[in-house]
Design an enzyme around this catalytic site. Structure first.
Site, PDB file in Angstrom:
ATOM      1  N   SER A 191       0.823  -1.218   0.000  1.00  0.00           N
ATOM      2  CA  SER A 191       0.000   0.000   0.000  1.00  0.00           C
ATOM      3  C   SER A 191       0.851   1.260   0.000  1.00  0.00           C
ATOM      4  O   SER A 191       0.400   2.323  -0.408  1.00  0.00           O
ATOM      5  CB  SER A 191      -0.862   0.051   1.263  1.00  0.00           C
ATOM      6  OG  SER A 191      -1.943  -0.790   1.132  1.00  0.00           O
ATOM      7  N   CYS A 224      -2.437   0.413   9.790  1.00  0.00           N
ATOM      8  CA  CYS A 224      -1.675  -0.846   9.876  1.00  0.00           C
ATOM      9  C   CYS A 224      -1.687  -1.646   8.563  1.00  0.00           C
ATOM     10  O   CYS A 224      -2.687  -1.615   7.852  1.00  0.00           O
ATOM     11  CB  CYS A 224      -2.242  -1.696  11.002  1.00  0.00           C
ATOM     12  SG  CYS A 224      -1.831  -0.944  12.596  1.00  0.00           S
ATOM     13  N   GLY A 226       1.340  -0.221   8.136  1.00  0.00           N
ATOM     14  CA  GLY A 226       2.176   0.979   8.235  1.00  0.00           C
ATOM     15  C   GLY A 226       2.797   1.491   6.944  1.00  0.00           C
ATOM     16  O   GLY A 226       3.701   2.322   6.981  1.00  0.00           O
ATOM     17  N   ASP A 243      -5.225   2.524  14.351  1.00  0.00           N
ATOM     18  CA  ASP A 243      -5.706   1.244  13.807  1.00  0.00           C
ATOM     19  C   ASP A 243      -5.711   0.219  14.930  1.00  0.00           C
ATOM     20  O   ASP A 243      -4.813   0.237  15.782  1.00  0.00           O
ATOM     21  CB  ASP A 243      -4.756   0.775  12.670  1.00  0.00           C
ATOM     22  CG  ASP A 243      -5.405  -0.219  11.729  1.00  0.00           C
ATOM     23  OD1 ASP A 243      -5.992  -1.192  12.219  1.00  0.00           O
ATOM     24  OD2 ASP A 243      -5.305  -0.026  10.506  1.00  0.00           O
ATOM     25  N   ASP A 263     -10.756   4.029  17.125  1.00  0.00           N
ATOM     26  CA  ASP A 263     -11.628   4.109  15.949  1.00  0.00           C
ATOM     27  C   ASP A 263     -11.300   5.393  15.168  1.00  0.00           C
ATOM     28  O   ASP A 263     -11.358   6.490  15.725  1.00  0.00           O
ATOM     29  CB  ASP A 263     -13.093   4.118  16.415  1.00  0.00           C
ATOM     30  CG  ASP A 263     -14.062   4.216  15.243  1.00  0.00           C
ATOM     31  OD1 ASP A 263     -13.606   4.207  14.080  1.00  0.00           O
ATOM     32  OD2 ASP A 263     -15.284   4.300  15.493  1.00  0.00           O
ATOM     33  N   ASP A 280      -6.608   5.596   4.862  1.00  0.00           N
ATOM     34  CA  ASP A 280      -6.721   4.472   3.920  1.00  0.00           C
ATOM     35  C   ASP A 280      -7.700   3.434   4.476  1.00  0.00           C
ATOM     36  O   ASP A 280      -7.567   2.245   4.208  1.00  0.00           O
ATOM     37  CB  ASP A 280      -5.310   3.871   3.712  1.00  0.00           C
ATOM     38  CG  ASP A 280      -5.245   2.879   2.572  1.00  0.00           C
ATOM     39  OD1 ASP A 280      -6.116   2.932   1.687  1.00  0.00           O
ATOM     40  OD2 ASP A 280      -4.327   2.036   2.557  1.00  0.00           O
ATOM     41  N   LYS A 309     -12.897   4.256  -1.442  1.00  0.00           N
ATOM     42  CA  LYS A 309     -13.121   2.899  -1.968  1.00  0.00           C
ATOM     43  C   LYS A 309     -14.256   2.941  -2.997  1.00  0.00           C
ATOM     44  O   LYS A 309     -15.319   3.518  -2.731  1.00  0.00           O
ATOM     45  CB  LYS A 309     -13.487   2.001  -0.780  1.00  0.00           C
ATOM     46  CG  LYS A 309     -13.858   0.620  -1.137  1.00  0.00           C
ATOM     47  CD  LYS A 309     -12.653  -0.296  -1.134  1.00  0.00           C
ATOM     48  CE  LYS A 309     -13.013  -1.675  -1.644  1.00  0.00           C
ATOM     49  NZ  LYS A 309     -12.075  -2.207  -2.607  1.00  0.00           N
TER      50      LYS A 309
HETATM   51  C1  LIG Z   1      -6.064  -1.027   3.483  1.00  0.00           C
HETATM   52  S1  LIG Z   1      -5.625  -1.221   5.138  1.00  0.00           S
HETATM   53  C2  LIG Z   1      -4.491   0.082   5.383  1.00  0.00           C
HETATM   54  C3  LIG Z   1      -3.130  -0.206   4.866  1.00  0.00           C
HETATM   55  C4  LIG Z   1      -2.143   0.864   5.277  1.00  0.00           C
HETATM   56  N1  LIG Z   1      -2.466   2.150   4.676  1.00  0.00           N
HETATM   57  C5  LIG Z   1      -0.741   0.504   4.875  1.00  0.00           C
HETATM   58  O1  LIG Z   1      -0.175   1.184   4.021  1.00  0.00           O
HETATM   59  O2  LIG Z   1      -0.177  -0.444   5.442  1.00  0.00           O
HETATM   60  C6  LIG Z   1      -7.040  -0.638   5.982  1.00  0.00           C
HETATM   61  C7  LIG Z   1      -6.861  -0.564   7.468  1.00  0.00           C
HETATM   62  O3  LIG Z   1      -7.927   0.224   7.992  1.00  0.00           O
HETATM   63  C8  LIG Z   1      -8.196  -0.242   9.285  1.00  0.00           C
HETATM   64  N2  LIG Z   1      -9.531   0.263   9.677  1.00  0.00           N
HETATM   65  C9  LIG Z   1     -10.729  -0.020   9.123  1.00  0.00           C
HETATM   66  N3  LIG Z   1     -11.717   0.632   9.764  1.00  0.00           N
HETATM   67  C10 LIG Z   1     -11.117   1.366  10.737  1.00  0.00           C
HETATM   68  C11 LIG Z   1     -11.586   2.255  11.719  1.00  0.00           C
HETATM   69  N4  LIG Z   1     -12.893   2.546  11.828  1.00  0.00           N
HETATM   70  N5  LIG Z   1     -10.689   2.830  12.543  1.00  0.00           N
HETATM   71  C12 LIG Z   1      -9.374   2.561  12.438  1.00  0.00           C
HETATM   72  N6  LIG Z   1      -8.868   1.723  11.517  1.00  0.00           N
HETATM   73  C13 LIG Z   1      -9.729   1.126  10.682  1.00  0.00           C
HETATM   74  C14 LIG Z   1      -8.097  -1.753   9.166  1.00  0.00           C
HETATM   75  O4  LIG Z   1      -7.807  -2.320  10.423  1.00  0.00           O
HETATM   76  C15 LIG Z   1      -6.915  -1.898   8.180  1.00  0.00           C
HETATM   77  O5  LIG Z   1      -5.703  -2.127   8.854  1.00  0.00           O
END
Ligand SMILES: C[S@@+](CC[C@H](N)C(=O)[O-])C[C@H]1O[C@@H](n2cnc3c(N)ncnc32)[C@H](O)[C@@H]1O
Length: 359
Positions: A191, A224, A226, A243, A263, A280, A309
Site C-alpha cells: 500500500s 496498519c 504501516g 488502527d 476508531d 486508507d 473505496k
Molecule cells: C487497506 S488497510 C491500510 C493499509 C495501510 N495504509 C498501509 O499502508 O499499510 C485498511 C486498514 O484500515 C483499518 N480500519 C478499518 N476501519 C477502521 C476504523 N474505523 N478505525 C481505524 N482503523 C480502521 C483496518 O484495520 C486496516 O488495517
C-alpha cells in the site's frame, strides 16, 4: 472522424467513458464514447476535428479521475504490413505535422491488458526506428522537449495502431501513462506505493514541501501495518497511527510514530491539530469524505490525502457524489483548497484524493 483516445485500468472503461462524456459536454465538444469492456482504453469520437483538438488542448489527464493518458487521434491504421509498418505511420504523422509547434517527444504505447502487454516488445522496437525516421524527416527534435507537442502511436494489435498528438500540460509524461515505482525496501506493505505515487504525481514540488515538512505532525487513519506511515516517517514527519491492527516494529523503533488502537471515526489528534491527515480505511466513500471534510473544516488538519473505496457498481456516480459533498463544504470556507482526484496505477478499486490548503 477525429477522436480523443484515453487509457485507463482494464475494467474501468465505463467509468472513464462517463467521465469523458461529462467533461466533453462541459467544454461544448460534441461526440460519444466508444469502447469494449476490458480493453483498457476509451475513444471519445467527436463529430468534428476541431472538437477533438479542443478536448486535447483543454482537457488535461490531471483533470480527470480515470484517464492515465490522452491524445487526439488523427489516423486509425489497419492491416499494416508487418514488413513495413513504418511507412504508413510516418506518412500519417507527416500529414498531420504542425510546424508551428515542434514535436518534442514520441510515445509508442499499448494498453495495460494481457493483449496489450503482448505488444510491448513491438512497441519498444518500433519506437527506435520511428524516432530515427521522424528526426531524419524533421518531424521530431533531436533533444527531448517536454514543452513541445508529443507524437503518439498506440498499438492495439500487431497490424493496427492509432496515431495522433497531445499538447504539453495535458498529457502524462510516462510510457503507457503509467508511473512505475520500485517497492521501497523496509516498507511494511505494498500500500505504501499508493501514497508514494499520490505524493509524486498529484502534488507539485511546492505542495510537497508544504504538506510533507520534516518535523511536522500527521495522523494516519487505518494505518496498519504501516505502509502510509512509512512514507511520512521517511520524510521526517511525526505520525499518530490509528488502527486496531499491528503496526510494523521498525516504524515504532524510529521514535517518530505513536500507535493508538482507536476508531478512526472518533479519534482526535493528540495536540489538537496536525499538518496532514491521511486515511486508507476501507469504508463507504461518503462516510470517508464526510470525515475528511470534518477535519478540514474544523481545521484539525491543514491538508489531507485519502482513498475513496469504489463500489462494485455505479463507481463514477458514487465517487462524483462523495467529491461533490466534500467540495461543497470546502467551497464555503474562507480558505482556498487545491483538490485532485485520481485513479492511480497502484490503486485497484479506489481513488486517491489530495486536498491542499493554499497559503
Ligand atoms: C487497506 S488497510 C491500510 C493499509 C495501510 N495504509 C498501509 O499502508 O499499510 C485498511 C486498514 O484500515 C483499518 N480500519 C478499518 N476501519 C477502521 C476504523 N474505523 N478505525 C481505524 N482503523 C480502521 C483496518 O484495520 C486496516 O488495517
Amino acid at each position: 472522424m477525429s477522436s480523443l483516445l484515453a487509457y485507463c485500468r482494464s475494467g474501468y472503461e465505463t467509468d472513464l467513458a462517463k467521465e469523458l462524456t461529462e467533461k466533453a459536454i462541459a467544454l461544448n465538444c460534441m461526440g460519444y464514447p466508444r469502447f469494449l469492456p476490458g480493453q483498457g482504453y476509451v475513444k471519445y469520437i467527436c463529430y468534428n476535428a476541431a472538437d477533438a483538438d479542443t478536448l486535447g488542448k483543454k482537457l488535461a489527464v490531471s483533470d480527470t479521475i480515470f484517464a492515465r493518458q490522452m491524445f487526439v487521434v488523427t489516423d486509425h491504421l489497419e492491416q499494416l504490413d508487418k514488413a513495413d509498418r513504418l511507412g504508413p505511420v510516418l506518412a500519417a504523422i507527416k500529414a498531420n505535422d504542425n510546424p508551428a509547434m515542434k514535436n518534442g517527444i514520441l510515445y509508442v504505447d499499448h494498453a495495460d491488458t494481457d493483449d496489450g502487454k503482448a505488444l510491448a516488445k513491438l512497441c519498444r522496437k518500433f519506437a527506435v526506428v520511428l524516432r530515427q525516421s521522424l528526426r531524419k524527416n524533421h518531424c521530431l527534435t533531436y533533444k527531448e522537449q517536454p514543452h513541445g507537442r508529443a507524437i503518439h502511436v498506440f498499438f492495439t494489435d500487431f497490424d493496427t495502431c492509432q496515431v495522433g498528438y497531445s499538447y504539453p500540460g495535458c498529457r502524462s509524461n510516462h510510457a503507457n501513462g503509467i508511473y512505475r515505482l520500485k517497492f521501497p525496501t523496509g516498507a511494511p506493505s505494498r500500500s505504501t506505493l499508493k501514497l508514494e505515487e499520490a505524493i509524486l504525481t498529484m502534488l507539485t514540488e511546492q505542495e510537497r514541501d508544504e504538506v510533507l515538512r520534516a518535523g511536522s505532525r500527521a495522523v494516519d487513519l487505518g494505518a496498519c501495518p504501516g505502509g502510509w506511515t512509512y512514507q511520512l516517517v521517511r520524510r521526517g514527519m511525526y505520525v499518530e497511527a490509528i488502527d486496531n491492527g499491528e503496526i510494523d516494529a521498525s516504524l515504532m523503533a524510529s521514535g517518530q510514530v505513536e500507535h493508538f488502537a482507536a476508531d478512526g471515526f472518533t479519534y482526535q489528534p493528540q495536540m489538537g491539530r496536525v499538518e496532514l491527515l491521511v486515511c486508507d480505511m476501507i469504508e463507504q466513500p461518503n462516510r470517508v469524505a464526510k470525515l475528511m471534510g470534518d477535519w478540514l473544516v474544523h481545521r484539525l488538519a491543514e491538508h489531507a490525502i485519502f482513498n475513496l473505496k469504489l463500489p462494485m457498481k455505479k463507481r463514477f456516480e458514487t465517487v462524483s457524489e462523495a467529491i461533490a459533498l466534500l467540495q461543497e463544504r470546502l467551497d464555503k470556507l474562507d480558505h482556498e483548497f487545491v483538490t485532485c482526484f485520481k485513479h492511480l496505477y497502484h490503486n485497484r478499486d479506489e481513488i486517491t484524493v489530495t486536498v491542499v490548503r493554499k497559503v
